[in-house]
Scaffold this motif. Sequence first.
Motif, mmCIF file in Angstrom:
data_model
loop_
_atom_site.group_PDB
_atom_site.id
_atom_site.type_symbol
_atom_site.label_atom_id
_atom_site.label_comp_id
_atom_site.label_asym_id
_atom_site.label_seq_id
_atom_site.Cartn_x
_atom_site.Cartn_y
_atom_site.Cartn_z
ATOM 1 N N THR A 136 2.650 6.423 -7.067
ATOM 2 C CA THR A 136 1.691 7.156 -7.664
ATOM 3 C C THR A 136 1.805 8.449 -7.481
ATOM 4 O O THR A 136 1.663 9.564 -8.199
ATOM 5 N N THR A 137 2.153 9.042 -6.301
ATOM 6 C CA THR A 137 2.278 10.201 -5.807
ATOM 7 C C THR A 137 3.660 10.796 -6.496
ATOM 8 O O THR A 137 3.417 12.043 -6.928
ATOM 9 N N ALA B 96 0.846 -1.267 0.029
ATOM 10 C CA ALA B 96 0.154 -0.012 0.069
ATOM 11 C C ALA B 96 0.834 1.375 -0.088
ATOM 12 O O ALA B 96 0.565 2.139 -0.694
ATOM 13 N N TRP B 97 1.873 1.320 0.881
ATOM 14 C CA TRP B 97 2.732 2.222 0.875
ATOM 15 C C TRP B 97 3.623 2.666 -0.535
ATOM 16 O O TRP B 97 3.428 3.442 -1.102
ATOM 17 N N VAL B 98 3.995 1.452 -1.027
ATOM 18 C CA VAL B 98 4.668 1.450 -2.309
ATOM 19 C C VAL B 98 3.778 2.002 -3.507
ATOM 20 O O VAL B 98 4.112 2.852 -4.258
ATOM 21 N N LYS B 99 2.494 1.661 -3.550
ATOM 22 C CA LYS B 99 1.684 2.077 -4.361
ATOM 23 C C LYS B 99 1.472 3.685 -4.416
ATOM 24 O O LYS B 99 1.355 4.449 -5.170
ATOM 25 N N ALA C 268 3.492 -1.517 -12.144
ATOM 26 C CA ALA C 268 2.165 -1.930 -12.394
ATOM 27 C C ALA C 268 1.269 -0.773 -11.653
ATOM 28 O O ALA C 268 0.174 -0.682 -12.276
ATOM 29 N N CYS C 269 1.860 0.344 -10.918
ATOM 30 C CA CYS C 269 0.853 1.378 -10.415
ATOM 31 C C CYS C 269 1.026 2.592 -11.229
ATOM 32 O O CYS C 269 0.222 3.406 -10.940
ATOM 33 N N THR C 270 1.888 2.646 -12.206
ATOM 34 C CA THR C 270 2.210 3.797 -12.677
ATOM 35 C C THR C 270 2.130 3.527 -14.012
ATOM 36 O O THR C 270 2.096 2.492 -14.604
ATOM 37 N N SER C 271 2.601 4.616 -14.918
ATOM 38 C CA SER C 271 2.662 4.422 -16.364
ATOM 39 C C SER C 271 3.630 5.268 -16.975
ATOM 40 O O SER C 271 4.156 4.751 -18.333
#
Length: 118
Positions: free
Chosen positions: A24-25, A17-20, A77-80
Amino acid sequence: MKIGYFAIGMGRLTNPAWVKTLATTVERLGLSTIWAPEHVVLLKHYASRYPYSAGDFPMPTATPIGDPFIMLTYAAACTSTIRLATGVCLVPEHNPVVLAKVVATTDVLSGGRLVLGT
């Protein structure tokens, strides 16, 4: 000037959760890279002085440290768009063929965003 964030995969930043949230931030804020270090173990005492500190490694030896390639693949996987980099890769500690496969897989899954730092 490009600014990146170091270090996911250490301490609380081994929690998904922290990594995501961080990944993203950091991407939303426009930073250029997310960096993950590789340390297999942390030693209580080092023969040489650790840079950028009082001379000792700046974290307790019980600090959790995740595998940088797994952490960066999850961040991918959480970013682009943000680039994903290894701040340290202990190349001599890896089988070269296995390391090449891991690096190539991480790069493919990230859409070519991996930067391999040694």
